[in-house]
Design an enzyme around this catalytic site. Sequence first.
Site, mmCIF file in Angstrom:
data_model
loop_
_atom_site.group_PDB
_atom_site.id
_atom_site.type_symbol
_atom_site.label_atom_id
_atom_site.label_comp_id
_atom_site.label_asym_id
_atom_site.label_seq_id
_atom_site.Cartn_x
_atom_site.Cartn_y
_atom_site.Cartn_z
ATOM 1 N N GLY B 73 1.011 -1.280 -0.009
ATOM 2 C CA GLY B 73 0.055 -0.146 -0.086
ATOM 3 C C GLY B 73 0.751 1.174 -0.042
ATOM 4 O O GLY B 73 0.592 2.202 -0.783
ATOM 5 N N ASN B 154 -7.305 4.341 9.336
ATOM 6 C CA ASN B 154 -6.823 3.282 9.779
ATOM 7 C C ASN B 154 -6.946 3.007 11.254
ATOM 8 O O ASN B 154 -7.053 1.722 11.662
ATOM 9 C CB ASN B 154 -5.372 2.833 9.352
ATOM 10 C CG ASN B 154 -4.596 4.199 9.552
ATOM 11 O OD1 ASN B 154 -5.184 5.184 9.411
ATOM 12 N ND2 ASN B 154 -3.489 3.852 10.542
ATOM 13 N N GLN B 182 -7.741 0.353 4.006
ATOM 14 C CA GLN B 182 -8.541 -0.156 5.219
ATOM 15 C C GLN B 182 -9.925 -0.430 4.547
ATOM 16 O O GLN B 182 -10.511 -1.021 5.319
ATOM 17 C CB GLN B 182 -8.511 0.883 6.173
ATOM 18 C CG GLN B 182 -7.195 0.963 6.821
ATOM 19 C CD GLN B 182 -6.690 -0.224 7.785
ATOM 20 O OE1 GLN B 182 -7.651 -1.109 8.238
ATOM 21 N NE2 GLN B 182 -5.674 -0.139 7.926
ATOM 22 N N HIS B 204 -2.155 -7.554 2.363
ATOM 23 C CA HIS B 204 -2.213 -8.360 3.667
ATOM 24 C C HIS B 204 -3.446 -7.667 4.360
ATOM 25 O O HIS B 204 -3.551 -8.328 5.586
ATOM 26 C CB HIS B 204 -0.917 -8.309 4.307
ATOM 27 C CG HIS B 204 -0.412 -6.769 4.851
ATOM 28 N ND1 HIS B 204 -0.716 -6.730 6.216
ATOM 29 C CD2 HIS B 204 -0.256 -5.612 4.311
ATOM 30 C CE1 HIS B 204 -0.313 -5.226 6.538
ATOM 31 N NE2 HIS B 204 -0.066 -4.732 5.586
ATOM 32 N N THR B 240 10.434 -8.004 -11.369
ATOM 33 C CA THR B 240 9.799 -9.116 -11.958
ATOM 34 C C THR B 240 8.653 -9.529 -11.024
ATOM 35 O O THR B 240 8.617 -9.511 -9.859
ATOM 36 C CB THR B 240 11.011 -10.448 -11.690
ATOM 37 O OG1 THR B 240 12.154 -10.148 -12.516
ATOM 38 C CG2 THR B 240 10.038 -11.640 -12.067
ATOM 39 N N CYS B 327 3.876 4.836 22.981
ATOM 40 C CA CYS B 327 4.573 3.692 23.157
ATOM 41 C C CYS B 327 4.815 2.651 22.119
ATOM 42 O O CYS B 327 5.774 1.969 21.853
ATOM 43 C CB CYS B 327 4.500 3.154 24.652
ATOM 44 S SG CYS B 327 5.082 4.438 25.845
#
Lengths: 138, 396
Positions: B73, B154, B182, B204, B240, B327
């Site tokens: 993406g 997202n 998304q 994915h 490729t 974090c």
Amino acid sequence: MQYSEKVLDHFSNPRNVGEIEDADGVGEIGNAKCGDIMKMYLKIDGSIITDAKFKTFGCGAAVATSSMATELIKGKSIDDALKLTNQAVVEALDGLPPVKIHCSVLAEQAVRCALSDYYTRQGIDPVPIVGEIKEPEE
Amino acid sequence: MEKRFIYADNAATTAVSEEVLEAMLPYFRTGYGNASSIYKLGRDAQKAVETSREKVAKALGADPREIYFTSCGSESDNWAIKGTAELMAKKGKKHIVTSVFEHHAVLHTTEYLEKHGFEVTYVPVSDKGLIDPQDVKNAIREDTALVTIMYANNEIGTIQPIEEIAAICHEKGVLFHTDAVQAVGHVDIDVHRQGIDMLSLSGHKIHAQKGIGALYVRKGLILPNLIHGGGQERGKRAGTENVPAIVGLGVAIESATKNIAEKAAVITPRRNRLIDGILKLPYTRLNGDRDKRLPGNLNISIEGIEGESLLLMLDMNGICASSGSACTSGSLDPSHVLLSLGLEHAVAHGSMRLSIEEDVTDEDVDYILEVVPKVVERLRAMSPVWEKMMKGQKYE
């Protein structure tokens, strides 16, 4: 770098969580903006830290370093506690990811902050003994 | 309560589905030919690539010649934005309109262009996480080269008024790109009907493997290359072809887009039960509009606690979730998305995103609703921020 087993242990089973009602020194450091706040309570008898407790708002490393710092100073003399470095906390936890080192600095400063409060309550200027407390940078 | 394993982070990534894996496998050991080779092994690979292209095109309402395979993406976003910038700069158009809460694949690309002589307008979002098309309209100038607005956010899952924005762009003669990473597979997309000029997607997120994406580019729009080299993808994207991944993407997108309404009918009530259940906790708020959001997404701020701690504790209870906490990102700042909604730093630090699919059952929802309050209670009990809040004091 991920958290060590020891960090996860001190996070999931933090030692010395809570408050000490009649604490002889209380120190708080950090700010909500950067996401970490530690509050440390000390019970001091003569020159010995007989009890230490903490409350922490922060990430896993913040909780674990607070927990480890209290463990490292409990039962020790004030002099020993003043010698506690963030590096010692990191080593005791088998390391921290680089981005979390600031949490160990915060833990070190929380101890100094509580000791500073202890001296202030005794009518003693803490700065010559404890030094300046470094607030974390935003 | 027996410990469960619940994957509730499908907005981060998804498992490769059985069906996708099955479709991919032949192209590793037997159909491994280079799609550019002249012999049958190569021609078969080429055929597989083209079949997949047709599937991707069909899923988006596009023509197969408008689909280009990329590595992810982020590459698609980079290509669309940098390519359009290069193309339009020749016409003296060096202004881009985007929003403040785009994915970093877009924001860091526009920031890069700002260092190279482009001007960028970042339109704000409402406290509900929605972009006002009027703001986009007002931001467009004579020299605007591109408008790029994400289809669905997202972090908070809010679905943007893409058709309206596209219509404004067309009226103004400006190209329109959307990062739909998304959104694909969760909302109905028809690029031609909706007037989308470019659309980025990623494999994915829809049960294909990591490392495969696609860019739709409307016919007639010829973007300069981002990746130079061989003549693959009709000379527009060298490298490729990753045949197994491309085949997997085709199967994944076909599957993800064939029963969107049915999936939503299953997921939405469970998602809503999670929202209502967690919002029963005091000092919590839902981030993003409740209705105009992806069916599986919920993002809730829980005051007095910090997000990473929450995630670690959820993980110890077998629940995979995500956070807008600083974090988790490796910086000190909490999520730019949550800050864009007007949340205070301390509140943004204590947020949690769950993104569920049909495999998260009603029993799983029960389990999450049992675990979350316990974990929150435990973290609040050790939080000096919560202590102050309970005393009616405020944290700076």
